[in-house]
Design an enzyme around this catalytic site. Structure first.
Site, PDB file in Angstrom:
ATOM      1  N   GLY A 226      65.222  60.391 -38.317  1.00 57.61           N
ATOM      2  CA  GLY A 226      64.752  61.603 -39.260  1.00 57.61           C
ATOM      3  C   GLY A 226      65.379  62.938 -38.774  1.00 57.61           C
ATOM      4  O   GLY A 226      66.546  62.978 -38.420  1.00 57.61           O
ATOM      5  N   ASP A 256      70.133  55.685 -46.609  1.00 59.87           N
ATOM      6  CA  ASP A 256      71.155  55.472 -47.246  1.00 59.87           C
ATOM      7  C   ASP A 256      72.323  56.232 -47.326  1.00 59.87           C
ATOM      8  O   ASP A 256      73.431  55.671 -47.312  1.00 59.87           O
ATOM      9  CB  ASP A 256      70.841  54.810 -48.754  1.00 59.87           C
TER      10      ASP A 256
HETATM   11  N1  LIG Z   1      63.931  66.314 -42.109  1.00 62.13           N
HETATM   12  C1  LIG Z   1      65.297  66.001 -41.888  1.00 62.13           C
HETATM   13  N2  LIG Z   1      66.127  67.131 -41.291  1.00 62.13           N
HETATM   14  C2  LIG Z   1      67.446  66.995 -41.328  1.00 62.13           C
HETATM   15  N3  LIG Z   1      67.859  65.630 -41.367  1.00 62.13           N
HETATM   16  C3  LIG Z   1      67.360  64.628 -41.750  1.00 62.13           C
HETATM   17  C4  LIG Z   1      65.724  65.055 -41.942  1.00 62.13           C
HETATM   18  N4  LIG Z   1      65.529  63.706 -42.079  1.00 62.13           N
HETATM   19  C5  LIG Z   1      66.434  62.753 -42.073  1.00 62.13           C
HETATM   20  N5  LIG Z   1      67.540  63.483 -41.916  1.00 62.13           N
HETATM   21  C6  LIG Z   1      68.940  62.633 -41.842  1.00 62.13           C
HETATM   22  O1  LIG Z   1      68.857  61.409 -42.438  1.00 62.13           O
HETATM   23  C7  LIG Z   1      69.160  60.571 -41.530  1.00 62.13           C
HETATM   24  C8  LIG Z   1      68.212  59.253 -41.865  1.00 62.13           C
HETATM   25  O2  LIG Z   1      66.920  59.746 -42.192  1.00 62.13           O
HETATM   26  P1  LIG Z   1      65.756  58.769 -41.480  1.00 62.13           P
HETATM   27  O3  LIG Z   1      65.992  58.446 -40.084  1.00 62.13           O
HETATM   28  O4  LIG Z   1      64.624  59.214 -42.016  1.00 62.13           O
HETATM   29  O5  LIG Z   1      66.294  57.256 -42.351  1.00 62.13           O
HETATM   30  P2  LIG Z   1      65.256  56.177 -42.897  1.00 62.13           P
HETATM   31  O6  LIG Z   1      63.995  56.039 -42.244  1.00 62.13           O
HETATM   32  O7  LIG Z   1      66.202  55.019 -43.222  1.00 62.13           O
HETATM   33  O8  LIG Z   1      65.176  56.679 -44.558  1.00 62.13           O
HETATM   34  P3  LIG Z   1      64.742  56.208 -45.799  1.00 62.13           P
HETATM   35  O9  LIG Z   1      64.351  54.772 -45.744  1.00 62.13           O
HETATM   36  O10 LIG Z   1      63.868  57.352 -46.369  1.00 62.13           O
HETATM   37  O11 LIG Z   1      66.115  56.144 -46.544  1.00 62.13           O
HETATM   38  C9  LIG Z   1      68.582  61.165 -40.331  1.00 62.13           C
HETATM   39  O12 LIG Z   1      69.203  60.250 -39.287  1.00 62.13           O
HETATM   40  C10 LIG Z   1      69.013  62.421 -40.155  1.00 62.13           C
HETATM   41  O13 LIG Z   1      70.479  62.544 -40.156  1.00 62.13           O
HETATM   42  O1  LIG Z   2      62.008  47.694 -50.761  1.00 57.71           O
HETATM   43  P1  LIG Z   2      63.381  48.407 -50.131  1.00 57.71           P
HETATM   44  O2  LIG Z   2      64.494  47.540 -50.703  1.00 57.71           O
HETATM   45  O3  LIG Z   2      63.266  48.272 -48.868  1.00 57.71           O
HETATM   46  O4  LIG Z   2      63.521  49.828 -50.381  1.00 57.71           O
HETATM   47  C1  LIG Z   2      63.695  50.266 -51.748  1.00 57.71           C
HETATM   48  C2  LIG Z   2      63.575  51.846 -51.584  1.00 57.71           C
HETATM   49  O5  LIG Z   2      62.613  52.566 -51.137  1.00 57.71           O
HETATM   50  O6  LIG Z   2      64.858  52.154 -50.950  1.00 57.71           O
HETATM   51  C3  LIG Z   2      65.469  53.379 -51.597  1.00 57.71           C
HETATM   52  C4  LIG Z   2      65.486  54.323 -50.391  1.00 57.71           C
HETATM   53  O7  LIG Z   2      66.004  53.983 -49.252  1.00 57.71           O
HETATM   54  C5  LIG Z   2      64.864  53.669 -52.919  1.00 57.71           C
HETATM   55  O8  LIG Z   2      65.976  54.018 -53.656  1.00 57.71           O
HETATM   56  C6  LIG Z   2      63.950  52.486 -52.993  1.00 57.71           C
HETATM   57  O9  LIG Z   2      62.953  52.490 -54.020  1.00 57.71           O
END
Ligand SMILES: Nc1ncnc2c1ncn2[C@@H]1O[C@H](COP(=O)(O)OP(=O)(O)OP(=O)(O)O)[C@@H](O)[C@H]1O
Ligand SMILES: O=P(O)(O)OC[C@@]1(O)O[C@H](CO)[C@@H](O)[C@@H]1O
Length: 315
Positions: A226, A256
């Site tokens: 994050g 993503d």
């Molecule tokens: N609040 C923030 N400020 C700056 N960069 C961020 C922030 N949140 C996410 N990012 C960027 O996005 C990247 C991916 O975010 P995160 O770790 O939340 O991934 P995730 O949990 O797989 O997210 P999601 O499942 O919502 O796509 C982080 O490593 C960072 O580089």
């Molecule tokens: O249920 P999954 O496939 O793990 O996640 C689906 C999802 O949350 O992933 C994307 C954000 O990363 C959204 O576009 C979508 O709704």
């Protein structure tokens, strides 16, 4: 010559219904102030970002035939090759509730079930695409009808064919897929904790677990944290990045976008620092907007200068 072709696989796409609100109060009536409905799903989000960056992208997976139009429209608009298998029913609608604070609550539905015949069609599609592509991104959850072991077998087959497989999933699918040794994995800190079977609460615990994971034969372990950035282990060397402090609009698709950034960096054969700086800035930019995609190239340039990247010594 560099080949900029990528296949992304989304087994369980979703229409993302995003609602903006002041503050979510569970168990009461909540009023939504702004709303959007966009085609999504992890692999499709990655495809969209990669296509906007300039890659030649083919998308596959399973798409419900009852509500496919917004997806088909997106693919056409972005010049993405559509190799999705159409299945009977409607792809799920996932609800994303975004509060003013930036906190997001995801309501992710199970999705449309796929039949054995659908699975065979997908296997044929992957086989054909593997004849002309070297990079595959497999991302997201599994619909009913696909077991985690089936997913793992696809990763193994692609790896045996020498393909670079980027993999991002969760729960049982993540656990099974990791055993098939993808080329790059991107768990967030919670997903890595799940895999490790313990809560990893600080950087040194994440580094330790990431190292153990890489020893299972995974070339790149990318841990997203994050707002705290990214940890990336490759060839026994860790790099860490820290994005600048940013006003969060929606974090949906940030992970993503990070995967897409890492993939684009690999296609361009950039060095490690450039790659991580770019992918971190790209994902940080993603949280400043509701929709997934590279909406503001100028801001991306500026953000890259504000990302701090360093090698972590002696690990
Ligand atoms: N609040 C923030 N400020 C700056 N960069 C961020 C922030 N949140 C996410 N990012 C960027 O996005 C990247 C991916 O975010 P995160 O770790 O939340 O991934 P995730 O949990 O797989 O997210 P999601 O499942 O919502 O796509 C982080 O490593 C960072 O580089
Ligand atoms: O249920 P999954 O496939 O793990 O996640 C689906 C999802 O949350 O992933 C994307 C954000 O990363 C959204 O576009 C979508 O709704």
């Amino acid at each position: 010559m560099t080949n900029f072709r990528v296949v992304t696989v989304t087994l369980n796409p979703a229409l993302d219904m995003t609602g903006g609100m002041t503050e979510l109060k569970a168990g009461t009536v909540n009023l939504i102030q702004s709303s959007n409905l966009n085609p999504g799903g992890k692999g499709i989000n990655v495809a969209k970002v990669l296509a906007e960056l300039g890659a030649e992208v083919t998308v596959t997976g399973f798409l419900g035939d009852e509500n496919q139009d917004p997806f088909a429209h997106l693919f056409e608009q972005k010049g993405i090759h559509d190799a999705f298998i159409r299945v009977v029913g409607a792809s799920r609608i996932n609800v994303k509730l975004v509060e003013e604070s930036g906190r997001v609550t995801d309501l992710n539905f199970p999705g449309v079930a796929v039949s054995e015949e659908d699975v065979q069609q997908l296997e044929r599609s992957l086989k054909t695409l593997a004849e002309t592509h070297d990079v595959f991104v497999i991302a997201g959850s599994l619909p009913s009808g696909i077991s985690p072991e089936k997913l793992a077998s696809w990763i193994s087959t692609l790896r045996e064919q020498g393909k670079k497989v980027f993999f991002d999933s969760s729960n049982a699918a993540l656990a099974a897929g990791l055993k098939a040794a993808p080329w790059l994995v991107k768990p967030n800190d919670e997903e890595l904790s799940q895999w490790a079977g313990e809560h990893l609460s600080n950087e040194s615990e994440l580094l330790e677990a990431g190292k153990t994971l890489s020893q299972t034969g995974i070339d790149n372990v990318v841990i997203s944290r994050g707002s705290e950035g990214v940890l990336w282990l490759k060839d026994g060397v860790w790099f860490a990045s820290q994005p600048p402090k940013i006003k969060v609009v929606s974090t949906v698709g940030a992970g993503d976008t990070l995967v897409a950034g890492m993939c684009w960096a690999e296609l361009n054969q950039w060095d490690r620092e450039t790659s991580l700086r770019f992918a971190t800035a790209l994902s940080a930019l993603a949280v400043t907007q509701v929709n997934v995609g590279v909406e503001d190239i100028a801001q991306l340039e500026a953000l890259q200068h504000q990302v701090n990247v360093k090698q972590i010594k002696d690990r």
